[in-house]
Motif scaffolding. Structure first.
Motif, PDB file in Angstrom:
ATOM      1  N   SER A  57      -8.700   7.552   3.525  1.00  0.00           N
ATOM      2  CA  SER A  57      -7.884   7.094   2.408  1.00  0.00           C
ATOM      3  C   SER A  57      -8.037   5.606   2.198  1.00  0.00           C
ATOM      4  O   SER A  57      -8.431   4.862   3.106  1.00  0.00           O
ATOM      5  CB  SER A  57      -6.405   7.422   2.658  1.00  0.00           C
ATOM      6  OG  SER A  57      -6.205   8.801   2.864  1.00  0.00           O
ATOM      7  N   ASP A  58      -7.735   5.172   0.985  1.00  0.00           N
ATOM      8  CA  ASP A  58      -7.610   3.749   0.697  1.00  0.00           C
ATOM      9  C   ASP A  58      -6.275   3.494   0.039  1.00  0.00           C
ATOM     10  O   ASP A  58      -5.558   4.427  -0.328  1.00  0.00           O
ATOM     11  CB  ASP A  58      -8.765   3.246  -0.179  1.00  0.00           C
ATOM     12  CG  ASP A  58      -8.761   3.829  -1.578  1.00  0.00           C
ATOM     13  OD1 ASP A  58      -7.797   3.571  -2.353  1.00  0.00           O
ATOM     14  OD2 ASP A  58      -9.729   4.538  -1.932  1.00  0.00           O
ATOM     15  N   VAL A  59      -5.926   2.228  -0.091  1.00  0.00           N
ATOM     16  CA  VAL A  59      -4.723   1.837  -0.815  1.00  0.00           C
ATOM     17  C   VAL A  59      -5.141   1.363  -2.202  1.00  0.00           C
ATOM     18  O   VAL A  59      -6.041   0.522  -2.330  1.00  0.00           O
ATOM     19  CB  VAL A  59      -3.968   0.726  -0.072  1.00  0.00           C
ATOM     20  CG1 VAL A  59      -2.835   0.171  -0.942  1.00  0.00           C
ATOM     21  CG2 VAL A  59      -3.403   1.251   1.241  1.00  0.00           C
ATOM     22  N   GLY A  60      -4.509   1.907  -3.237  1.00  0.00           N
ATOM     23  CA  GLY A  60      -4.864   1.551  -4.599  1.00  0.00           C
ATOM     24  C   GLY A  60      -3.646   1.247  -5.449  1.00  0.00           C
ATOM     25  O   GLY A  60      -2.524   1.127  -4.952  1.00  0.00           O
ATOM     26  N   TYR A  61      -3.926   1.128  -6.747  1.00  0.00           N
ATOM     27  CA  TYR A  61      -2.870   0.819  -7.721  1.00  0.00           C
ATOM     28  C   TYR A  61      -2.108  -0.452  -7.320  1.00  0.00           C
ATOM     29  O   TYR A  61      -0.878  -0.517  -7.378  1.00  0.00           O
ATOM     30  CB  TYR A  61      -1.908   2.004  -7.860  1.00  0.00           C
ATOM     31  CG  TYR A  61      -2.602   3.278  -8.277  1.00  0.00           C
ATOM     32  CD1 TYR A  61      -2.870   3.533  -9.613  1.00  0.00           C
ATOM     33  CD2 TYR A  61      -3.021   4.198  -7.318  1.00  0.00           C
ATOM     34  CE1 TYR A  61      -3.536   4.689  -9.994  1.00  0.00           C
ATOM     35  CE2 TYR A  61      -3.681   5.353  -7.689  1.00  0.00           C
ATOM     36  CZ  TYR A  61      -3.944   5.600  -9.032  1.00  0.00           C
ATOM     37  OH  TYR A  61      -4.611   6.736  -9.410  1.00  0.00           O
ATOM     38  N   LEU A  83       0.079  12.340  -1.217  1.00  0.00           N
ATOM     39  CA  LEU A  83      -1.003  11.889  -0.345  1.00  0.00           C
ATOM     40  C   LEU A  83      -0.544  11.088   0.860  1.00  0.00           C
ATOM     41  O   LEU A  83      -1.300  10.911   1.800  1.00  0.00           O
ATOM     42  CB  LEU A  83      -1.993  11.044  -1.162  1.00  0.00           C
ATOM     43  CG  LEU A  83      -2.653  11.773  -2.324  1.00  0.00           C
ATOM     44  CD1 LEU A  83      -3.465  10.793  -3.158  1.00  0.00           C
ATOM     45  CD2 LEU A  83      -3.562  12.885  -1.809  1.00  0.00           C
ATOM     46  N   ALA A  84       0.694  10.570   0.818  1.00  0.00           N
ATOM     47  CA  ALA A  84       1.065   9.612   1.847  1.00  0.00           C
ATOM     48  C   ALA A  84       2.301   9.952   2.640  1.00  0.00           C
ATOM     49  O   ALA A  84       2.568   9.293   3.644  1.00  0.00           O
ATOM     50  CB  ALA A  84       1.261   8.237   1.208  1.00  0.00           C
ATOM     51  N   VAL A 116      -0.129   2.586  -3.639  1.00  0.00           N
ATOM     52  CA  VAL A 116      -0.292   4.037  -3.547  1.00  0.00           C
ATOM     53  C   VAL A 116      -1.502   4.344  -2.668  1.00  0.00           C
ATOM     54  O   VAL A 116      -2.532   3.665  -2.762  1.00  0.00           O
ATOM     55  CB  VAL A 116      -0.489   4.655  -4.947  1.00  0.00           C
ATOM     56  CG1 VAL A 116      -0.827   6.136  -4.845  1.00  0.00           C
ATOM     57  CG2 VAL A 116       0.756   4.455  -5.802  1.00  0.00           C
ATOM     58  N   ILE A 117      -1.391   5.363  -1.821  1.00  0.00           N
ATOM     59  CA  ILE A 117      -2.506   5.818  -1.002  1.00  0.00           C
ATOM     60  C   ILE A 117      -3.242   6.930  -1.735  1.00  0.00           C
ATOM     61  O   ILE A 117      -2.625   7.812  -2.348  1.00  0.00           O
ATOM     62  CB  ILE A 117      -2.008   6.314   0.366  1.00  0.00           C
ATOM     63  CG1 ILE A 117      -1.352   5.156   1.136  1.00  0.00           C
ATOM     64  CG2 ILE A 117      -3.144   6.916   1.184  1.00  0.00           C
ATOM     65  CD1 ILE A 117      -0.714   5.580   2.439  1.00  0.00           C
ATOM     66  N   GLU A 118      -4.587   6.897  -1.646  1.00  0.00           N
ATOM     67  CA  GLU A 118      -5.405   7.903  -2.324  1.00  0.00           C
ATOM     68  C   GLU A 118      -6.643   8.184  -1.476  1.00  0.00           C
ATOM     69  O   GLU A 118      -7.012   7.370  -0.623  1.00  0.00           O
ATOM     70  CB  GLU A 118      -5.835   7.400  -3.701  1.00  0.00           C
ATOM     71  CG  GLU A 118      -6.709   6.155  -3.641  1.00  0.00           C
ATOM     72  CD  GLU A 118      -7.131   5.640  -5.015  1.00  0.00           C
ATOM     73  OE1 GLU A 118      -6.621   6.149  -6.014  1.00  0.00           O
ATOM     74  OE2 GLU A 118      -7.981   4.726  -5.038  1.00  0.00           O
ATOM     75  N   PRO A 119      -7.326   9.319  -1.698  1.00  0.00           N
ATOM     76  CA  PRO A 119      -8.581   9.577  -0.982  1.00  0.00           C
ATOM     77  C   PRO A 119      -9.645   8.559  -1.388  1.00  0.00           C
ATOM     78  O   PRO A 119      -9.650   8.067  -2.514  1.00  0.00           O
ATOM     79  CB  PRO A 119      -8.961  10.987  -1.452  1.00  0.00           C
ATOM     80  CG  PRO A 119      -7.710  11.581  -1.983  1.00  0.00           C
ATOM     81  CD  PRO A 119      -6.920  10.451  -2.558  1.00  0.00           C
ATOM     82  N   THR A 120     -10.551   8.265  -0.459  1.00  0.00           N
ATOM     83  CA  THR A 120     -11.619   7.321  -0.752  1.00  0.00           C
ATOM     84  C   THR A 120     -12.980   7.972  -0.608  1.00  0.00           C
ATOM     85  O   THR A 120     -13.155   8.885   0.211  1.00  0.00           O
ATOM     86  CB  THR A 120     -11.551   6.097   0.169  1.00  0.00           C
ATOM     87  OG1 THR A 120     -12.563   5.175  -0.206  1.00  0.00           O
ATOM     88  CG2 THR A 120     -11.760   6.479   1.626  1.00  0.00           C
ATOM     89  N   ALA A 121     -13.943   7.494  -1.410  1.00  0.00           N
ATOM     90  CA  ALA A 121     -15.331   7.935  -1.309  1.00  0.00           C
ATOM     91  C   ALA A 121     -16.168   6.952  -0.504  1.00  0.00           C
ATOM     92  O   ALA A 121     -17.393   7.086  -0.424  1.00  0.00           O
ATOM     93  CB  ALA A 121     -15.927   8.095  -2.714  1.00  0.00           C
ATOM     94  N   ASP A 122     -15.516   5.947   0.105  1.00  0.00           N
ATOM     95  CA  ASP A 122     -16.236   4.953   0.900  1.00  0.00           C
ATOM     96  C   ASP A 122     -16.797   5.600   2.162  1.00  0.00           C
ATOM     97  O   ASP A 122     -16.342   6.678   2.582  1.00  0.00           O
ATOM     98  CB  ASP A 122     -15.294   3.806   1.274  1.00  0.00           C
ATOM     99  CG  ASP A 122     -16.027   2.575   1.797  1.00  0.00           C
ATOM    100  OD1 ASP A 122     -17.256   2.497   1.635  1.00  0.00           O
ATOM    101  OD2 ASP A 122     -15.344   1.693   2.355  1.00  0.00           O
TER     102      ASP A 122
END
Length: 695
Positions: free
Chosen positions: A60-64, A18-19, A49-55
């Motif tokens: 993308s958002d940053v997670g984990y 993703l990134a 980790v970068i991931e897709p976001t539903a916001d």
């Protein structure tokens, strides 16, 4: 299962899938501020980790994000100042904690993140941070993990637009030429520490810390210069916060004097250069004051090398006032005022520049000559603001008239402490209260009383600031009225006043009882606000940080009597204390033994008078009562509106100056704000209070 505790292979796969391309494209992107920084556009990171976001808006958002993870960003603030920082976060727990950092140091408070109810249920939380202008790197650091981050918004905080204050003859006036009643206090012990204001609770292994130099040198020797600076920042971030400006405004203040040491602005390790955060605290004070309709006086409390008497700690270091014998120190002081004037030349909320605090390490002539040099430096960059010429402990005569030196828009200051340090000291609250009122109302003929000073300033046609005074600490239950009367008298003469000080604390705190109140308008509460000592020779840096930080949240209590009287207004239907006149001629004030205590007006002579601004709610007939006492027969007073007599009342012989009775009359008043006057047609009476009641 905690979503952040995923297998390393999954984290790696997500990062690669993703990134990979995004990082390469965005690693060096620079975001202009004010603006929004997308979390995934970091220049560097650890552990996320970068991931897709539903916001809203997708992407993308940053997670984990685990504890200790971080992301760094290249930003370019367009101007220095305070910014509101908004974090767009999502989490299923309450372990998340985030802070902005720079060069490994926290830039503001750590924010605890709320449970939003899901990894893609988004919520915005806010804090604030001071940013310097220009390209720089900042980092979002997770002090507690377990959250996602979509973006970080930076909005420049708006400030008000108070009109510039200037001189008009002997008065402080606004842009329309209207006289201003300036009444305020000092933020002592914040940017220039004085350890008695902490109950002398901070020590070294050699005893109580005598001055800020000793504190900073001890911290530097133990933890290094960088950590010392960080710890001093913790102190400054917590001794004064936004709640303190709320308190000052609630107590009726409209100006605050901000004492600071030179090294709050100048980088002492590299002379003639600004600190990276040079304007952080002065900007903060000006911004917060202006939001509440308050002006700020910038007071150089400690110049490089020191300017005060050798025994004083308030200029940073106890010891000789080396600035007066060191030409480099004098030049750096000029440079400092050049920087300050350049910074604030257009800022209306800055009332005045206070060039040097209590510069008594030299003679009056040397002081006056150097102050005029500093004033010229300021005027070269700033034609707008009032310049305060510092008083010597011998007075202001060495200056002559500022206008004759080509200096306009100037004022003088002195610090008046009657009752202290040999200046008419008396024993007991009642005696102290009477002594203070005698000083205010010129009852003894002392050349240091208010009237001789008014004559001096009137002759010079120059405004005046009583930069420090202390009207409550020794007068017990009289403190509230004594404080209000001091401000009223100063303002009636056109003077400004800033009391010393806004806050002091003690290890045991206060119950709120005002009978034995200390030196602060507010202090720490005995209920939840107590604290112990700190030995900076042995404490860890973590312990020092915790000690300093606690002052930002400890419960405070304010002097309720001062709060009441500073906000008191004469009101129809309620007793109007006679001594709370706005203007007068010839009246004196003394303590009373009448029911309720406090003060009364006395020593009235023929043609003395006192006036009160009163808002009459409706037109009609009113009963006016006067609480009077007299040992004479034949006293007579007139109740007047402007020059019109509304009633004349005979004051009877009550059998003594503190034997009280109430006399009354009927008057007809029209509705509206008006000045009502009590005029002594025949003197020889006292008055405690008067009252208007609608018939």
């Amino acid at each position: 299962m905690n979503r952040n505790l995923v297998p390393t292979t999954r984290r790696a796969a997500a990062l690669l899938a993703l990134a990979g391309g995004l990082l390469a494209a965005s690693a060096q992107a620079q975001t202009a501020l004010p603006g929004t920084v997308q979390a995934e556009t970091y220049a560097g990171m650890s552990g996320v980790v970068i991931e897709p976001t539903a916001d809203t808006g997708g992407g993308s958002d940053v997670g984990y994000i685990d504890t200790g993870d971080w992301m760094s960003y290249s930003v370019n603030p367009s101007s220095s100042g305070w910014y509101t920082v908004s974090y767009r976060i999502a989490t299923t727990g309450t372990t998340g904690q985030v802070v902005l950092s720079q060069n490994g140091q926290d830039m503001g408070p750590t924010i605890a993140l709320p449970n939003t109810g899901g990894w893609q249920n988004w919520q915005t939380v806010t804090t604030r941070v001071f940013l310097s202008a220009g390209p720089q790197s900042i980092a979002v650091y997770a002090k507690g993990g377990g959250f996602n981050l979509n973006w970080i918004g930076f909005a420049k905080e708006a400030v008000g637009s108070l009109p510039m204050v200037h001189q008009s003859g002997k008065y402080w006036v606004d842009a329309n030429g209207k006289r201003l009643n300036l009444r305020g206090t000092n933020l002592g012990n914040w940017l220039a520490m004085e350890f008695w204001m902490l109950g002398s609770s901070i020590s070294t292994s050699n005893g109580a810390v005598p001055d800020q130099c000793t504190l900073e040198n001890t911290l530097t020797s133990r933890f290094g210069a960088t950590e010392k600076e960080r710890l001093m920042g913790v102190w400054r971030d917590n001794w004064i916060t936004t709640r303190d400006f709320d308190q000052m405004a609630a107590m009726g203040m409209n100006v605050v004097r901000v004492p600071f040491l030179y090294n709050v602005v100048e980088n002492e390790a590299v002379p003639y250069s600004l600190r990276a955060d040079a304007w952080k605290y002065l900007d903060f004070a000006i911004d917060e004051a202006e939001k509440r309709g308050m002006y700020v006086i910038l007071d150089l409390h400690g110049a490089v090398g020191g300017q005060a008497a050798s025994s004083e700690q308030h200029d940073g270091c106890v010891g000789p006032a080396a600035m007066w014998t060191n030409s480099t120190y004098q030049d750096r002081t000029k440079w400092l005022w050049d920087m300050i004037a350049s910074r604030y030349k257009d800022r209306g909320a800055v009332l005045a520049y206070d060039l040097l605090n209590e510069p008594w390490g030299t003679d009056a002539t040397t002081l006056a000559n150097f102050a005029y040099q500093l004033a010229a430096v300021v005027r070269n960059k700033d034609p707008n603001h009032v310049i305060l010429l510092p008083g010597h402990n011998s007075g202001i005569d060495a200056y002559g008239n500022p206008a004759s030196h080509g200096l306009s828009n100037a004022a003088f200051w002195m610090h008046f402490y009657p009752g202290l340090w040999g200046w008419n000291e008396v024993s007991g609250a009642t005696a102290q209260a009477n002594m203070y009122q005698n000083w205010l109302h010129c009852a003894t003929g002392d050349s240091r009383e208010v009237c001789p000073w008014d004559a001096k300033l009137t002759a010079l046609n120059t405004p005046f600031l009583v930069g420090e005074f202390q009207p409550w600490t020794l007068v017990g239950s009289y403190g509230g009225q004594n404080t209000r009367k001091a401000f009223d008298v100063f303002n009636s003469l056109g003077w400004a006043g800033t009391s010393w000080a806004y806050k002091n604390t003690s290890t045991g705190g206060s119950s709120g009882a005002t009978s034995g109140w200390g030196w602060g308008l507010v202090t720490n509460s005995a209920s939840g606000g107590t604290y112990g000592g700190l030995n900076v020779s042995t404490a860890s840096n973590t312990q020092v940080e915790a000690y300093f930080k606690a002052f930002g949240s400890q419960p405070l209590v304010r002097n309720a009597d001062i709060t009441y009287w500073m906000n008191w207004q004469p009101t129809v239907g309620q007793r109007i204390e006679a001594e709370m006149f706005q203007y007068h001629a010839g009246m004196q004030v003394e303590t009373t033994t009448d029911t309720g205590g406090g003060f009364n007006v006395g020593h009235t002579d023929n043609n003395d008078w006192m006036s009160y601004p009163v808002n009459v709610p409706t037109s009609g007939a009113y009963t006016v009562q006067f609480r009077v006492a007299s040992a004479n027969t034949g006293g007579q007073l007139a109740f007047k509106k402007d020059a019109t007599e509304l009633a004349v009342v005979t004051v009877p012989n009550t059998g003594g100056w503190q034997n009280w009775t109430t006399v009354s009359a009927t008057v007809n008043l029209t509705a509206g704000q008006q000045n009502l006057t009590i005029f002594s047609k025949v003197g020889g009476w006292n008055m405690n209070w008067w009252q208007l009641t609608k018939q």
